[in-house]
Write a protein that holds these residues in place. Sequence first.
Motif, PDB file in Angstrom:
ATOM      1  N   UNK A   1      -1.518  10.474 -11.002  1.00  0.00           N
ATOM      2  CA  UNK A   1      -0.584   9.241 -10.612  1.00  0.00           C
ATOM      3  C   UNK A   1      -0.266   8.402 -11.533  1.00  0.00           C
ATOM      4  N   UNK A   2      -1.317   7.802 -12.310  1.00  0.00           N
ATOM      5  CA  UNK A   2      -1.197   6.907 -13.378  1.00  0.00           C
ATOM      6  C   UNK A   2      -0.483   7.540 -14.604  1.00  0.00           C
ATOM      7  N   UNK A   3      -0.671   8.859 -14.664  1.00  0.00           N
ATOM      8  CA  UNK A   3       0.049   9.607 -16.091  1.00  0.00           C
ATOM      9  C   UNK A   3       1.384   9.438 -15.660  1.00  0.00           C
ATOM     10  N   UNK A   4       1.793   9.899 -14.453  1.00  0.00           N
ATOM     11  CA  UNK A   4       3.495   9.966 -14.242  1.00  0.00           C
ATOM     12  C   UNK A   4       3.727   8.595 -14.159  1.00  0.00           C
ATOM     13  N   UNK A   5       3.305   7.558 -13.697  1.00  0.00           N
ATOM     14  CA  UNK A   5       3.599   6.214 -13.788  1.00  0.00           C
ATOM     15  C   UNK A   5       3.770   5.617 -15.429  1.00  0.00           C
ATOM     16  N   UNK A   6       2.774   5.993 -15.914  1.00  0.00           N
ATOM     17  CA  UNK A   6       2.842   5.852 -17.423  1.00  0.00           C
ATOM     18  C   UNK A   6       4.051   6.184 -18.205  1.00  0.00           C
ATOM     19  N   UNK A   7       4.543   7.609 -17.778  1.00  0.00           N
ATOM     20  CA  UNK A   7       5.471   8.455 -18.274  1.00  0.00           C
ATOM     21  C   UNK A   7       6.862   7.830 -17.706  1.00  0.00           C
TER      22      UNK A   7
ATOM     23  N   UNK B   1       0.795  13.447  -5.304  1.00  0.00           N
ATOM     24  CA  UNK B   1      -0.298  14.285  -5.842  1.00  0.00           C
ATOM     25  C   UNK B   1      -1.477  14.432  -4.952  1.00  0.00           C
ATOM     26  N   UNK B   2      -2.178  15.384  -5.049  1.00  0.00           N
ATOM     27  CA  UNK B   2      -3.336  15.433  -4.131  1.00  0.00           C
ATOM     28  C   UNK B   2      -4.382  16.094  -4.670  1.00  0.00           C
ATOM     29  N   UNK B   3      -5.633  16.061  -4.480  1.00  0.00           N
ATOM     30  CA  UNK B   3      -6.934  16.586  -5.150  1.00  0.00           C
ATOM     31  C   UNK B   3      -7.954  17.050  -3.941  1.00  0.00           C
ATOM     32  N   UNK B   4      -9.087  17.079  -4.351  1.00  0.00           N
ATOM     33  CA  UNK B   4     -10.201  17.711  -3.524  1.00  0.00           C
ATOM     34  C   UNK B   4     -10.736  16.578  -2.383  1.00  0.00           C
ATOM     35  N   UNK B   5     -10.091  15.492  -2.623  1.00  0.00           N
ATOM     36  CA  UNK B   5     -10.445  14.311  -1.551  1.00  0.00           C
ATOM     37  C   UNK B   5     -10.747  13.171  -1.943  1.00  0.00           C
ATOM     38  N   UNK B   6     -11.851  13.097  -3.401  1.00  0.00           N
ATOM     39  CA  UNK B   6     -12.308  11.748  -3.863  1.00  0.00           C
ATOM     40  C   UNK B   6     -11.101  11.104  -4.616  1.00  0.00           C
ATOM     41  N   UNK B   7      -9.813  11.505  -4.563  1.00  0.00           N
ATOM     42  CA  UNK B   7      -8.961  10.708  -5.222  1.00  0.00           C
ATOM     43  C   UNK B   7      -8.756  10.392  -6.592  1.00  0.00           C
ATOM     44  N   UNK B   8     -10.110  10.939  -7.593  1.00  0.00           N
ATOM     45  CA  UNK B   8      -9.893  10.495  -8.855  1.00  0.00           C
ATOM     46  C   UNK B   8      -8.954  11.606  -9.654  1.00  0.00           C
ATOM     47  N   UNK B   9      -9.042  12.524  -9.726  1.00  0.00           N
ATOM     48  CA  UNK B   9      -8.073  13.342 -10.420  1.00  0.00           C
ATOM     49  C   UNK B   9      -6.588  12.998 -10.203  1.00  0.00           C
ATOM     50  N   UNK B  10      -6.432  12.869  -8.820  1.00  0.00           N
ATOM     51  CA  UNK B  10      -5.070  12.597  -8.293  1.00  0.00           C
ATOM     52  C   UNK B  10      -4.715  11.306  -8.703  1.00  0.00           C
ATOM     53  N   UNK B  11      -5.529  10.361  -8.726  1.00  0.00           N
ATOM     54  CA  UNK B  11      -5.266   8.808  -9.355  1.00  0.00           C
ATOM     55  C   UNK B  11      -4.657   8.926 -10.867  1.00  0.00           C
ATOM     56  N   UNK B  12      -5.468   9.789 -11.677  1.00  0.00           N
ATOM     57  CA  UNK B  12      -5.267  10.007 -13.019  1.00  0.00           C
ATOM     58  C   UNK B  12      -3.961  10.690 -13.132  1.00  0.00           C
TER      59      UNK B  12
ATOM     60  N   UNK C   1       5.703   7.503  -7.322  1.00  0.00           N
ATOM     61  CA  UNK C   1       4.567   8.586  -7.217  1.00  0.00           C
ATOM     62  C   UNK C   1       3.455   8.040  -6.036  1.00  0.00           C
ATOM     63  N   UNK C   2       3.088   8.733  -5.363  1.00  0.00           N
ATOM     64  CA  UNK C   2       1.820   8.633  -4.420  1.00  0.00           C
ATOM     65  C   UNK C   2       0.832   9.441  -4.265  1.00  0.00           C
TER      66      UNK C   2
ATOM     67  N   UNK D   1       0.602  -1.070   0.087  1.00  0.00           N
ATOM     68  CA  UNK D   1       0.193  -0.030  -0.086  1.00  0.00           C
ATOM     69  C   UNK D   1       0.946   1.271  -0.083  1.00  0.00           C
ATOM     70  N   UNK D   2       2.000   1.292   0.817  1.00  0.00           N
ATOM     71  CA  UNK D   2       2.697   2.375   0.952  1.00  0.00           C
ATOM     72  C   UNK D   2       3.512   2.925  -0.387  1.00  0.00           C
ATOM     73  N   UNK D   3       3.246   1.937  -1.247  1.00  0.00           N
ATOM     74  CA  UNK D   3       4.105   2.319  -2.835  1.00  0.00           C
ATOM     75  C   UNK D   3       3.212   3.313  -3.500  1.00  0.00           C
ATOM     76  N   UNK D   4       1.968   3.290  -3.146  1.00  0.00           N
ATOM     77  CA  UNK D   4       1.109   4.068  -3.959  1.00  0.00           C
ATOM     78  C   UNK D   4       0.237   5.161  -3.069  1.00  0.00           C
ATOM     79  N   UNK D   5       0.289   5.212  -1.747  1.00  0.00           N
ATOM     80  CA  UNK D   5      -0.618   6.025  -0.999  1.00  0.00           C
ATOM     81  C   UNK D   5       0.413   6.441   0.251  1.00  0.00           C
TER      82      UNK D   5
END
Length: 280
Positions: free
Chosen positions: A110-116, A97-108, A121-122, A4-8
Amino acid sequence: MAVREDFIVHPSELASELSKLSTLETPTLLDVRWRLAGPPGRDDYTAGHLPGAVFLDLDADLCGPPGKGGRHPLPDPDDLQRVLRAAGVRAGHPVVVYDLGDGVPAARAWWTLRWAGHESVRVLDGGFPAWVAAGLPVTAELPEPEPGDFTVRPGGMPVLDAAQAGRLASEGVLVDVRAAPRYRGEVEPIDPVAGHIPGAVNLPTTDHVEADGRLRDADALRSRFAEVGVDDGVRVGAYCGSGVTAAHTVLALNLAGRTDAALYVGSWSEWITDPDRPVA
């Protein structure tokens, strides 16, 4: 299995990391607060943000222009590299990365940086509200980050195109993470065609979080995914309306140990651009 600590990262943990004197250890902070229908997240950032955080706009900075590839396609690698370097992102240096709390834009993000190609990235669990609720400092001061040196190398995360998504729906598990009425085609508030990709199963990404917006633990996530057939050895991917919300499900799948989970970036908004693609 993924840790879990790898991502959050939790607010108290992040605050401890930021208190370190060495800038080699403290993570680069990216504020990606965003709402699908506005107002702009930059307004929130200007009013107050984590000390040192740089704002990135999900639409303009982390995605390509909308079109046949969907409403939030992959960014041009050169454009993304320029944005990330301007934000101070460095090779081999951690990012949060952080957002307004629902985690959705932060997850995108996170995913984009990992894809890159960025491997460290957490997501701040609970986002900006959790940081504030913990009584941690907020500032309106705008940072002047040192330019980063990160080189974008696409391919760090599994990606599905439309044809692959269609095949996965019959050969593995393709998860439609939208609300059930949209999946069933009863309503479609955004795209011109209602329905879902034939063979896809529905598991809204809202099922993956607690009441406060924080992600459930790995065991609970594994159990929930197993209910729709996500078992060991079964290929899995996710899609939504435009590849943003589905990135949150990919994050949840990673937390559950499925680091091979693929994202159909174009998602429904791309699928329906070809009238020959079937709709269920």
